[in-house]
Write an enzyme that holds these catalytic residues in place. Structure first.
Site, PDB file in Angstrom:
ATOM      1  N   ARG A 197       0.820  -1.232   0.000  1.00  0.00           N
ATOM      2  CA  ARG A 197       0.000   0.000   0.000  1.00  0.00           C
ATOM      3  C   ARG A 197       0.846   1.273   0.000  1.00  0.00           C
ATOM      4  NH1 ARG A 197      -2.455  -3.183   3.859  1.00  0.00           N
ATOM      5  NH2 ARG A 197      -4.259  -4.310   3.046  1.00  0.00           N
ATOM      6  N   LYS A 237       1.403  11.449 -10.354  1.00  0.00           N
ATOM      7  CA  LYS A 237       0.526  10.535 -11.105  1.00  0.00           C
ATOM      8  C   LYS A 237       1.349   9.325 -11.525  1.00  0.00           C
ATOM      9  CE  LYS A 237      -2.982  13.537 -13.191  1.00  0.00           C
ATOM     10  NZ  LYS A 237      -3.503  14.086 -14.467  1.00  0.00           N
ATOM     11  N   GLU A 261       5.532  20.516 -23.935  1.00  0.00           N
ATOM     12  CA  GLU A 261       4.955  20.637 -22.583  1.00  0.00           C
ATOM     13  C   GLU A 261       5.515  21.868 -21.860  1.00  0.00           C
ATOM     14  OE1 GLU A 261       2.488  18.918 -21.286  1.00  0.00           O
ATOM     15  OE2 GLU A 261       2.423  17.042 -22.427  1.00  0.00           O
ATOM     16  N   LYS A 319       4.331  23.567 -12.967  1.00  0.00           N
ATOM     17  CA  LYS A 319       3.647  22.325 -12.614  1.00  0.00           C
ATOM     18  C   LYS A 319       3.569  22.173 -11.093  1.00  0.00           C
ATOM     19  CE  LYS A 319       2.536  17.730 -13.480  1.00  0.00           C
ATOM     20  NZ  LYS A 319       2.584  16.517 -14.247  1.00  0.00           N
ATOM     21  N   GLU A 356      -6.503  16.680  -8.984  1.00  0.00           N
ATOM     22  CA  GLU A 356      -7.181  17.130 -10.204  1.00  0.00           C
ATOM     23  C   GLU A 356      -8.678  17.352  -9.998  1.00  0.00           C
ATOM     24  OE1 GLU A 356      -5.975  14.881 -13.633  1.00  0.00           O
ATOM     25  OE2 GLU A 356      -6.685  16.411 -14.995  1.00  0.00           O
ATOM     26  N   ARG A 388      -5.659  21.618 -11.760  1.00  0.00           N
ATOM     27  CA  ARG A 388      -4.713  20.697 -12.407  1.00  0.00           C
ATOM     28  C   ARG A 388      -5.144  20.377 -13.841  1.00  0.00           C
ATOM     29  NH1 ARG A 388      -1.200  15.861  -9.702  1.00  0.00           N
ATOM     30  NH2 ARG A 388      -0.145  15.258 -11.596  1.00  0.00           N
ATOM     31  N   ASN A 424      -3.783  20.162 -18.860  1.00  0.00           N
ATOM     32  CA  ASN A 424      -4.194  19.422 -20.060  1.00  0.00           C
ATOM     33  C   ASN A 424      -4.441  20.350 -21.243  1.00  0.00           C
ATOM     34  OD1 ASN A 424      -4.040  16.885 -18.903  1.00  0.00           O
ATOM     35  ND2 ASN A 424      -6.078  17.070 -18.016  1.00  0.00           N
ATOM     36  N   HIS A 447      -4.395  19.039 -24.756  1.00  0.00           N
ATOM     37  CA  HIS A 447      -4.390  17.578 -24.654  1.00  0.00           C
ATOM     38  C   HIS A 447      -5.679  16.922 -25.145  1.00  0.00           C
ATOM     39  CE1 HIS A 447      -0.720  18.278 -22.486  1.00  0.00           C
ATOM     40  NE2 HIS A 447      -0.571  17.001 -22.157  1.00  0.00           N
ATOM     41  N   HIS A 502      -4.689  14.042 -27.416  1.00  0.00           N
ATOM     42  CA  HIS A 502      -4.923  12.613 -27.147  1.00  0.00           C
ATOM     43  C   HIS A 502      -5.652  11.967 -28.309  1.00  0.00           C
ATOM     44  CE1 HIS A 502      -4.606  13.136 -22.507  1.00  0.00           C
ATOM     45  NE2 HIS A 502      -3.466  12.742 -23.024  1.00  0.00           N
ATOM     46  N   HIS A 550       3.784  12.179 -28.151  1.00  0.00           N
ATOM     47  CA  HIS A 550       2.807  12.907 -27.332  1.00  0.00           C
ATOM     48  C   HIS A 550       2.950  14.423 -27.522  1.00  0.00           C
ATOM     49  CE1 HIS A 550       0.308  13.849 -23.872  1.00  0.00           C
ATOM     50  NE2 HIS A 550       1.304  14.540 -23.345  1.00  0.00           N
TER      51      HIS A 550
HETATM   52  N1  GLY Z   1       0.214  15.450 -17.082  1.00  0.00           N
HETATM   53  C1  GLY Z   1      -0.799  16.218 -16.473  1.00  0.00           C
HETATM   54  C2  GLY Z   1      -0.802  16.095 -14.979  1.00  0.00           C
HETATM   55  O1  GLY Z   1       0.143  15.644 -14.386  1.00  0.00           O
HETATM   56  O2  GLY Z   1      -1.792  16.435 -14.367  1.00  0.00           O
END
Ligand code: GLY
Length: 358
Positions: free
Chosen positions: A119, A141, A183, A226, A236, A240, A244, A247, A251, A263
């Site tokens: 965990r 993430k 980015e 960031k 998010e 956050r 995107n 994106h 995507h 990407h």
């Molecule tokens: N790549 C977008 C984020 O980390 O929220």
């Protein structure tokens, strides 16, 4: 150059270090207490992984080297199961630690192994690509892919530290470097216009040279953007989502190209589209739209996509996991540094914006 340190606030605060020749910093981030370290890397970084293993061994740690398949092939359930077996056989405890050395695929995988084992065990991320440094490795993430789509299984798991050694960028193919710059530019448009000015000042020459001081400043500034956004909205629930920018269409292009497009290249086209969409919606002026083409074009990034693809892209955007409910959502700008949302734009608006990039 001196090492820059950017703080990220999360369940536990951590630093992103940006500099050169930072191997000792990786060892420092792992800590002084002897522990087992699972060092995850891909084949092209075997030499660097071996050197890091030695440095960690010299500091008293017991290192398990885990070489995983190259590229996105690392982010599978089969690879994850194999890593879990290795951790089980080594009786890996919560006092032990995972290191992810590589691009976004490796840091995503290493992060998810660390998030899921017992965990949650600590992870130190050592991104070696521009995309990894400014995006994937920062913000907690983590994910693997399934046959149904990318990043569908994952967790939020903040690293103990992120160490960005800019020396590793020298070996990156120019196309990958440019893709990472997309980015960086995104961070410029959503929050830090100085990033755009740095590219504009010399027509992108410094930005394209991984050894230049411009790149060091661009990485630091993009990481600061960031870090600020994720510190405010780790899970998010709000801001956050602005990360995107570009994106939603990006995507869809990746999907329609079966992930043969990088990407960053897809996001570059996606940002030009988002700028045109903001313009069509009466929210963004001509000059700011032109600035998108100027900055991204200076970096050799694509600005257009195939004219006949709008129906396919609309279908793909509808299926995108980030779509909330039935309506399409876009991040658009109300000016440079002023991101906002556009929900359920009428088809004519989408067609108008698409015509401008086709
Ligand atoms: N790549 C977008 C984020 O980390 O929220």
């Amino acid at each position: 150059m001196s090492t820059a340190r950017v703080l990220v606030r999360a369940e536990h605060d951590y630093e992103v270090l940006i500099g050169r020749a930072l191997e000792a910093e990786v060892v420092g981030a792992v800590g002084t207490e002897p522990r087992r370290v699972l060092l995850v890397h891909q084949p092209p970084l075997a030499g660097r992984a071996a050197r890091l293993r030695e440095a960690l061994g010299d500091a008293g740690h017991d290192v398990l080297l885990a070489q995983v398949p190259d590229g996105e092939a690392a982010k599978t359930a089969a690879v994850l199961t194999d890593l879990w077996s290795r951790l089980g056989q080594a009786a890996f405890t919560r006092q032990d630690l995972v290191v992810g050395l590589g691009g976004g695929a490796v840091t995503d995988l290493a992060g998810f192994v660390a998030a899921s084992w017992l965990r949650g065990v600590p992870v130190v991320q050592v991104p070696t690509t521009l995309l990894g440094m400014v995006d994937a490795a920062v913000g907690g993430k983590t994910a693997i892919n399934t046959p149904e789509g990318k990043n569908l299984v994952g967790a939020f798991h903040s690293p103990r530290a992120v160490v960005c050694d800019l020396d590793t960028l020298a070996t990156l193919p120019p196309d990958d470097h440019a893709a990472g710059l997309a980015e960086v530019v995104k961070c410029g448009f959503i929050a830090d216009p100085r990033i755009l000015e740095l590219v504009e000042a010399d027509g992108g020459t410094g930005a394209r040279d991984p050894g230049s001081p411009v790149v060091a400043e661009l990485v630091r500034r993009a990481v600061e953007v960031k870090a600020e956004v994720v510190s405010d909205d780790l899970r998010e629930a709000g801001r956050r989502e602005f990360l995107n920018y570009g994106h939603t269409l990006g995507h869809a292009i990746e999907l329609s190209e079966d992930f043969r497009w990088k990407h960053g290249h897809a996001v570059s086209v996606g940002m030009v589209f988002a700028a045109e969409l903001g313009h069509a919606a009466g929210r963004l002026g001509d000059e700011d739209v032109a600035r998108h083409r100027g900055v991204l074009g200076a970096l050799g990034l694509p600005l257009t996509y195939r004219q006949d693809r709008l129906p396919v892209l609309l279908e793909a955007m509808g299926r995108d996991k980030k779509t909330r409910g039935a309506t399409l959502r876009f991040v658009v700008l109300d000016g440079v540094g002023r991101p906002g949302r556009l929900e359920g734009p009428p088809t004519e608006l989408l067609e108008q914006a698409y015509a401008a990039i086709a």
